[in-house]
Design a protein around this motif. Structure first.
Motif, PDB file in Angstrom:
ATOM      1  N   SER A 331       1.844   4.682  13.225  1.00 24.33           N
ATOM      2  CA  SER A 331       3.175   5.249  12.677  1.00 24.33           C
ATOM      3  C   SER A 331       3.487   4.682  11.263  1.00 24.33           C
ATOM      4  O   SER A 331       3.016   3.663  10.749  1.00 24.33           O
ATOM      5  CB  SER A 331       4.047   4.709  13.903  1.00 24.33           C
ATOM      6  N   THR A 332       4.680   5.197  10.857  1.00 24.52           N
ATOM      7  CA  THR A 332       5.307   4.632   9.451  1.00 24.52           C
ATOM      8  C   THR A 332       5.753   3.015   9.787  1.00 24.52           C
ATOM      9  O   THR A 332       5.454   2.144   9.061  1.00 24.52           O
ATOM     10  CB  THR A 332       6.385   5.350   9.027  1.00 24.52           C
ATOM     11  N   ARG A 333       6.034   2.877  11.165  1.00 21.37           N
ATOM     12  CA  ARG A 333       6.523   1.573  11.677  1.00 21.37           C
ATOM     13  C   ARG A 333       5.353   0.740  11.454  1.00 21.37           C
ATOM     14  O   ARG A 333       5.489  -0.409  10.780  1.00 21.37           O
ATOM     15  CB  ARG A 333       7.215   1.633  12.906  1.00 21.37           C
ATOM     16  N   ALA A 334       4.505   1.127  11.986  1.00 25.13           N
ATOM     17  CA  ALA A 334       3.058   0.153  12.093  1.00 25.13           C
ATOM     18  C   ALA A 334       2.744   0.031  10.522  1.00 25.13           C
ATOM     19  O   ALA A 334       2.207  -1.230  10.133  1.00 25.13           O
ATOM     20  CB  ALA A 334       2.181   0.723  12.748  1.00 25.13           C
ATOM     21  N   SER A 335       2.842   0.955   9.671  1.00 29.60           N
ATOM     22  CA  SER A 335       1.944   0.872   8.281  1.00 29.60           C
ATOM     23  C   SER A 335       3.059   0.023   7.368  1.00 29.60           C
ATOM     24  O   SER A 335       2.508  -0.708   6.374  1.00 29.60           O
ATOM     25  CB  SER A 335       1.740   2.030   7.768  1.00 29.60           C
ATOM     26  N   VAL A 336       4.258   0.030   7.644  1.00 30.74           N
ATOM     27  CA  VAL A 336       5.199  -0.868   7.003  1.00 30.74           C
ATOM     28  C   VAL A 336       4.909  -2.360   7.450  1.00 30.74           C
ATOM     29  O   VAL A 336       4.958  -3.337   6.705  1.00 30.74           O
ATOM     30  CB  VAL A 336       6.945  -0.496   7.287  1.00 30.74           C
ATOM     31  N   GLU A 337       4.450  -2.431   8.595  1.00 30.25           N
ATOM     32  CA  GLU A 337       4.327  -3.884   9.324  1.00 30.25           C
ATOM     33  C   GLU A 337       3.274  -4.365   8.656  1.00 30.25           C
ATOM     34  O   GLU A 337       3.032  -5.374   8.081  1.00 30.25           O
ATOM     35  CB  GLU A 337       4.129  -3.624  10.824  1.00 30.25           C
ATOM     36  N   MET A 338       2.132  -3.529   8.509  1.00 31.41           N
ATOM     37  CA  MET A 338       0.681  -3.838   7.564  1.00 31.41           C
ATOM     38  C   MET A 338       1.111  -4.182   6.282  1.00 31.41           C
ATOM     39  O   MET A 338       0.450  -5.378   6.072  1.00 31.41           O
ATOM     40  CB  MET A 338      -0.039  -2.663   7.712  1.00 31.41           C
ATOM     41  N   ALA A 339       1.804  -3.542   5.620  1.00 32.19           N
ATOM     42  CA  ALA A 339       2.280  -3.765   4.168  1.00 32.19           C
ATOM     43  C   ALA A 339       3.003  -5.250   4.158  1.00 32.19           C
ATOM     44  O   ALA A 339       2.670  -6.289   3.384  1.00 32.19           O
ATOM     45  CB  ALA A 339       2.867  -2.770   3.580  1.00 32.19           C
ATOM     46  N   GLY A 340       3.852  -5.433   5.070  1.00 29.16           N
ATOM     47  CA  GLY A 340       4.562  -6.700   5.433  1.00 29.16           C
ATOM     48  C   GLY A 340       3.532  -7.900   5.441  1.00 29.16           C
ATOM     49  O   GLY A 340       3.613  -9.008   4.906  1.00 29.16           O
ATOM     50  N   LEU A 341       2.583  -7.681   6.342  1.00 24.45           N
ATOM     51  CA  LEU A 341       1.462  -8.746   6.580  1.00 24.45           C
ATOM     52  C   LEU A 341       0.801  -9.292   5.188  1.00 24.45           C
ATOM     53  O   LEU A 341       0.427 -10.227   4.794  1.00 24.45           O
ATOM     54  CB  LEU A 341       0.497  -8.343   7.572  1.00 24.45           C
ATOM     55  N   ILE A 342       0.305  -8.034   4.428  1.00 24.99           N
ATOM     56  CA  ILE A 342      -0.276  -8.188   3.486  1.00 24.99           C
ATOM     57  C   ILE A 342       0.587  -9.144   2.095  1.00 24.99           C
ATOM     58  O   ILE A 342       0.227  -9.689   1.515  1.00 24.99           O
ATOM     59  CB  ILE A 342      -0.904  -6.914   2.754  1.00 24.99           C
ATOM     60  N   TYR A 343       1.679  -8.722   2.081  1.00 26.60           N
ATOM     61  CA  TYR A 343       2.841  -9.311   1.156  1.00 26.60           C
ATOM     62  C   TYR A 343       2.734 -10.766   1.545  1.00 26.60           C
ATOM     63  O   TYR A 343       2.759 -11.727   0.873  1.00 26.60           O
ATOM     64  CB  TYR A 343       4.202  -8.705   1.506  1.00 26.60           C
ATOM     65  N   ASP A 344       2.604 -10.962   2.877  1.00 34.09           N
ATOM     66  CA  ASP A 344       2.776 -12.552   3.331  1.00 34.09           C
ATOM     67  C   ASP A 344       1.237 -13.151   3.324  1.00 34.09           C
ATOM     68  O   ASP A 344       1.246 -14.234   3.813  1.00 34.09           O
ATOM     69  CB  ASP A 344       3.229 -12.473   4.680  1.00 34.09           C
ATOM     70  N   GLY A 345       0.276 -12.689   2.660  1.00 35.18           N
ATOM     71  CA  GLY A 345      -0.915 -13.245   2.310  1.00 35.18           C
ATOM     72  C   GLY A 345      -2.091 -12.784   3.356  1.00 35.18           C
ATOM     73  O   GLY A 345      -3.101 -13.670   3.165  1.00 35.18           O
TER      74      GLY A 345
END
Ligand SMILES: Nc1ncnc2c1ncn2[C@@H]1O[C@H](COP(=O)(O)OP(=O)(O)OP(=O)(O)O)[C@@H](O)[C@H]1O
Ligand SMILES: [Mg+2]
Length: 406
Positions: A331-345
């Motif tokens: 879902s978009t929720r999950a993809s936003v979450e993934m991008a947030g994790l990459i943002y955090d390293g």
């Protein structure tokens, strides 16, 4: 989320339109009343008038109030329509139909938050339905922005709002009607629910989140409330028991996961569905998804965001096609979450492991949906030199069985 607020300092409700009366330029406030010059120079007023702009109060760094020219939509959006009992609409100051059309087609556009990806036509329909006092049902799979769009509508309308998550309530009667208590002095007495307060509030916008997950008792209780011809709540099942009428201008917005893979979503009763106009949220494609991720995480490398957008999109097409290899989607929720994790390293693979693998079944081992998605993610993994870890499958080699073709 990058919270670029270009409007810091602007006073949200102090916006004027300028009208020319002979040689003078008068200010009109949001209720249509002529006000003084507010200390705004003739030059600024004249320029705003000539450019078709509005003027908005602005508090500068020293705490002093000044005025700036802004888009006319800012003014239009403040001219809030009022619903009437018949579902008709009156604007507080303008009785004509142009005003409501302007609000739907011009004023409302600037009220859509940039971070909400939704077709403009659907957003306008959402605004229009609310303005016309329709009950609105947002449908779509999990994590596609139903709650987000509903909340954005509530904010845009600037009316009293109430939120109820019906998916989380175990006791629909207590949530929607109230509780009976016993007290030694007073005896038995009734305390009404927040929902009763909400429906008694004129022009309230009432969000009924996760209506599709609600207990069937909740649907039964809501049946008369949502019916345009009835619009009342009975406080007790018994015939002749007291009722509470839904106040003038009250609009309901519900969300429902219809047609998705979640079993907790009960099949909704036709009768309750018929009481709403439905707005189907779009499932974003890879281009729109990437646009959203770039807007939210401008600091994350585009390669990673592109990978997330493509992986998500791939799972969506697979799960939505009849002979697809997957039964659920990212879902978009999950993809936003993934991008947030990459943002955090975190690495792409790590982010995927945390936020998307759990949605895919391991049944079937190497043939499982989880294995399929893992291989999909591997296609985007890089080594230390930024080179793809797994090269594209070469047609001349015969290892097609091991790595699926995407
Ligand atoms: N269309 C969209 N535009 C922008 N962001 C979105 C969109 N859809 C989902 N998101 C992101 O996903 C998050 C979850 O969205 P939301 O809570 O609105 O989903 P939902 O459709 O209500 O899901 P559920 O059915 O599980 O309640 C949002 O906070 C936002 O970050
Ligand atoms: Mg939701």
């Amino acid at each position: 989320m990058s919270n670029k607020d270009f409007t810091t300092g602007l006073v949200p409700n102090e916006v004027y339109k300028v009208e020319a009366f002979g040689n003078s330029f008068k200010l009109i406030d949001a209720s249509g009343t002529k006000v003084g010059t507010m200390g705004i120079t003739t030059g600024t007023r004249k320029k705003a008038y000539q450019n078709g702009e509005a003027v908005q109060a602005y508090i500068n760094k020293n705490g002093k109030k000044t005025y700036r020219r802004v888009d006319m939509n800012v003014y239009n959006s403040l001219v809030i329509p009022m619903n009437t009992q018949e579902g008709g609409v009156q604007f507080e100051d303008k009785g004509d139909h142009t005003a409501i059309k302007d609000f739907i087609h011009k004023g409302s556009v600037s009220l859509k938050p940039t971070e909400l990806v939704m077709e403009e036509l659907k957003w306008k329909y959402l605004i229009r339905s609310a303005v016309r006092a329709k009950n609105i049902m947002m449908t779509g799979p999990s994590g596609c922005g139903k709650t987000m769009a509903s909340k954005a509508l509530v904010t845009a309308l600037d009316r009293p709002d109430f939120y109820f998550n019906l998916g989380a309530t175990q006791d629909p009667r207590a949530t929607l009607i109230g509780n009976t208590h016993f007290d030694k002095q007073k005896g038995t007495f009734f305390s009404e629910s927040a929902f009763v307060t909400a429906i008694k509030t004129p022009n309230a916008v009432i969000l009924l989140d996760e209506l599709s997950r609600a207990h069937p008792d909740a649907w039964n209780i809501l049946m008369t409330v949502l019916d345009q011809g009835q619009r009342y709540l009975r406080l007790d099942e018994a015939e002749g028991s007291p009722i509470v009428n839904v106040a003038e201008g009250v609009t309901f917005i519900a969300t429902a996961n219809i047609g998705n893979e979640y079993t907790s979503t009960r099949v909704m009763d036709r009768a309750i569905l018929d009481r709403f106009v439905t707005i189907e949220m779009d499932v974003l494609d890879d281009v729109k998804e990437l646009g959203l991720l770039k807007f939210m995480f401008p600091e994350v490398g585009e390669d990673d965001l592109k990978a997330i957008a493509e992986i998500s999109h791939h799972t969506r097409t697979q799960s939505m096609s009849e002979n697809g290899k997957l039964t659920s989607m990212v879902s978009t929720r999950a993809s936003v979450e993934m991008a947030g994790l990459i943002y955090d390293g975190f690495e792409l693979e790590e982010a995927a492991e945390i936020s998307i693998y759990p949605f895919f079944s391991q049944d079937g081992g190497v043939d499982s949906e989880r294995t399929y998605v893992k291989q999909l993610v591997q296609k985007y993994q890089k080594d230390e030199n930024g080179e793809p870890l797994f090269k594209e499958v070469d047609d001349t080699e015969s290892n097609e069985d091991e790595i699926p073709q995407f």
